[in-house]
Write a protein that holds these residues in place. Structure first.
Motif, PDB file in Angstrom:
ATOM      1  N   LYS A 140       0.838  -1.206   0.000  1.00  0.00           N
ATOM      2  CA  LYS A 140       0.000   0.000   0.000  1.00  0.00           C
ATOM      3  C   LYS A 140       0.869   1.251   0.000  1.00  0.00           C
ATOM      4  O   LYS A 140       0.579   2.210  -0.712  1.00  0.00           O
ATOM      5  CB  LYS A 140      -0.944   0.006   1.200  1.00  0.00           C
ATOM      6  N   TYR A 141       1.942   1.222   0.750  1.00  0.00           N
ATOM      7  CA  TYR A 141       2.829   2.377   0.827  1.00  0.00           C
ATOM      8  C   TYR A 141       3.493   2.643  -0.527  1.00  0.00           C
ATOM      9  O   TYR A 141       3.519   3.768  -1.002  1.00  0.00           O
ATOM     10  CB  TYR A 141       3.891   2.145   1.910  1.00  0.00           C
ATOM     11  N   ILE A 142       4.017   1.607  -1.137  1.00  0.00           N
ATOM     12  CA  ILE A 142       4.724   1.751  -2.414  1.00  0.00           C
ATOM     13  C   ILE A 142       3.781   2.213  -3.520  1.00  0.00           C
ATOM     14  O   ILE A 142       4.117   3.078  -4.313  1.00  0.00           O
ATOM     15  CB  ILE A 142       5.421   0.434  -2.809  1.00  0.00           C
ATOM     16  N   THR A 143       2.585   1.630  -3.563  1.00  0.00           N
ATOM     17  CA  THR A 143       1.644   1.973  -4.635  1.00  0.00           C
ATOM     18  C   THR A 143       0.887   3.265  -4.362  1.00  0.00           C
ATOM     19  O   THR A 143       0.358   3.875  -5.298  1.00  0.00           O
ATOM     20  CB  THR A 143       0.599   0.848  -4.843  1.00  0.00           C
ATOM     21  N   GLY A 144       0.801   3.648  -3.100  1.00  0.00           N
ATOM     22  CA  GLY A 144       0.004   4.824  -2.752  1.00  0.00           C
ATOM     23  C   GLY A 144      -1.483   4.539  -2.797  1.00  0.00           C
ATOM     24  O   GLY A 144      -2.300   5.451  -2.849  1.00  0.00           O
ATOM     25  N   LEU A 145      -1.851   3.255  -2.793  1.00  0.00           N
ATOM     26  CA  LEU A 145      -3.252   2.842  -2.862  1.00  0.00           C
ATOM     27  C   LEU A 145      -3.655   2.130  -1.577  1.00  0.00           C
ATOM     28  O   LEU A 145      -2.832   1.482  -0.934  1.00  0.00           O
ATOM     29  CB  LEU A 145      -3.459   1.869  -4.030  1.00  0.00           C
ATOM     30  N   ASN A 146      -4.934   2.232  -1.220  1.00  0.00           N
ATOM     31  CA  ASN A 146      -5.405   1.399  -0.119  1.00  0.00           C
ATOM     32  C   ASN A 146      -5.720   0.013  -0.687  1.00  0.00           C
ATOM     33  O   ASN A 146      -5.687  -0.206  -1.896  1.00  0.00           O
ATOM     34  CB  ASN A 146      -6.598   2.038   0.617  1.00  0.00           C
ATOM     35  N   TRP A 147      -6.006  -0.936   0.167  1.00  0.00           N
ATOM     36  CA  TRP A 147      -6.203  -2.326  -0.264  1.00  0.00           C
ATOM     37  C   TRP A 147      -7.377  -2.457  -1.232  1.00  0.00           C
ATOM     38  O   TRP A 147      -7.332  -3.216  -2.187  1.00  0.00           O
ATOM     39  CB  TRP A 147      -6.379  -3.230   0.958  1.00  0.00           C
ATOM     40  N   HIS A 148      -8.437  -1.695  -0.998  1.00  0.00           N
ATOM     41  CA  HIS A 148      -9.611  -1.716  -1.868  1.00  0.00           C
ATOM     42  C   HIS A 148      -9.261  -1.213  -3.277  1.00  0.00           C
ATOM     43  O   HIS A 148      -9.642  -1.816  -4.280  1.00  0.00           O
ATOM     44  CB  HIS A 148     -10.728  -0.866  -1.249  1.00  0.00           C
ATOM     45  N   GLU A 149      -8.521  -0.105  -3.347  1.00  0.00           N
ATOM     46  CA  GLU A 149      -8.110   0.446  -4.636  1.00  0.00           C
ATOM     47  C   GLU A 149      -7.168  -0.510  -5.378  1.00  0.00           C
ATOM     48  O   GLU A 149      -7.280  -0.689  -6.592  1.00  0.00           O
ATOM     49  CB  GLU A 149      -7.422   1.796  -4.452  1.00  0.00           C
ATOM     50  N   LEU A 150      -6.268  -1.117  -4.630  1.00  0.00           N
ATOM     51  CA  LEU A 150      -5.347  -2.087  -5.233  1.00  0.00           C
ATOM     52  C   LEU A 150      -6.120  -3.263  -5.814  1.00  0.00           C
ATOM     53  O   LEU A 150      -5.856  -3.708  -6.930  1.00  0.00           O
ATOM     54  CB  LEU A 150      -4.334  -2.560  -4.184  1.00  0.00           C
ATOM     55  N   ARG A 151      -7.106  -3.756  -5.063  1.00  0.00           N
ATOM     56  CA  ARG A 151      -7.944  -4.853  -5.538  1.00  0.00           C
ATOM     57  C   ARG A 151      -8.626  -4.476  -6.855  1.00  0.00           C
ATOM     58  O   ARG A 151      -8.622  -5.255  -7.815  1.00  0.00           O
ATOM     59  CB  ARG A 151      -9.005  -5.218  -4.496  1.00  0.00           C
ATOM     60  N   ASN A 152      -9.174  -3.280  -6.915  1.00  0.00           N
ATOM     61  CA  ASN A 152      -9.859  -2.833  -8.123  1.00  0.00           C
ATOM     62  C   ASN A 152      -8.918  -2.760  -9.325  1.00  0.00           C
ATOM     63  O   ASN A 152      -9.299  -3.103 -10.440  1.00  0.00           O
ATOM     64  CB  ASN A 152     -10.537  -1.488  -7.906  1.00  0.00           C
ATOM     65  N   ARG A 153      -7.701  -2.333  -9.102  1.00  0.00           N
ATOM     66  CA  ARG A 153      -6.728  -2.249 -10.208  1.00  0.00           C
ATOM     67  C   ARG A 153      -6.273  -3.627 -10.658  1.00  0.00           C
ATOM     68  O   ARG A 153      -6.048  -3.842 -11.847  1.00  0.00           O
ATOM     69  CB  ARG A 153      -5.529  -1.422  -9.790  1.00  0.00           C
ATOM     70  N   ILE A 154      -6.119  -4.539  -9.728  1.00  0.00           N
ATOM     71  CA  ILE A 154      -5.652  -5.883 -10.084  1.00  0.00           C
ATOM     72  C   ILE A 154      -6.755  -6.687 -10.765  1.00  0.00           C
ATOM     73  O   ILE A 154      -6.501  -7.415 -11.708  1.00  0.00           O
ATOM     74  CB  ILE A 154      -5.075  -6.608  -8.858  1.00  0.00           C
ATOM     75  N   LYS A 155      -7.989  -6.524 -10.306  1.00  0.00           N
ATOM     76  CA  LYS A 155      -9.110  -7.243 -10.937  1.00  0.00           C
ATOM     77  C   LYS A 155      -9.296  -6.718 -12.328  1.00  0.00           C
ATOM     78  O   LYS A 155      -9.602  -7.322 -13.258  1.00  0.00           O
ATOM     79  CB  LYS A 155     -10.394  -7.079 -10.122  1.00  0.00           C
TER      80      LYS A 155
END
Length: 111
Positions: free
Chosen positions: A96-111
């Motif tokens: 989360k720190y490296i990407t600057g995204l929260n877990w929910h946002e990261l999930r959305n980008r990966i899906k």
């Protein structure tokens, strides 16, 4: 500096084992670890190509994508952190720190 990072990494692993991933003590150590890594890499979020952090980050993201694809479900923070610890990958807080995204946002980008 590398020795300090390694000592803090060990301290973080001990805290995770003793107090759990969500404990305040573990979070404080994790934040301190992130700050130290930033200092080491001169406050750059992008790590030098082929550095250990770069390799761990890429491997962590690749496995998050594969897990999501294989199981048709993005892992929870607890699921990922348990798996990441077993595989010596980056924990959710580091990603989360490296990407600057929260877990929910990261999930959305990966899906």
């Amino acid at each position: 500096m590398k020795d300090k990072i390694e000592r803090l990494r060990e301290k973080l692993h001990i805290s995770i084992e003793k107090y759990g991933l969500s404990s305040e003590k573990t979070k404080v150590i994790s934040e301190e670890f992130n700050e130290l890594i930033n200092i080491y890499y001169k406050n750059e979020v992008q790590f030098p190509e082929d550095s250990i952090m770069d390799k761990k980050y890429k491997k962590s993201i690749d496995l998050l994508k594969r897990i999501t694809s294989d199981f048709a479900k993005f892992p929870t923070i607890d699921e990922w952190n348990k798996y990441a610890k077993e595989q010596c990958l980056l924990c959710s807080e580091s990603i989360k720190y490296i990407t600057g995204l929260n877990w929910h946002e990261l999930r959305n980008r990966i899906k």
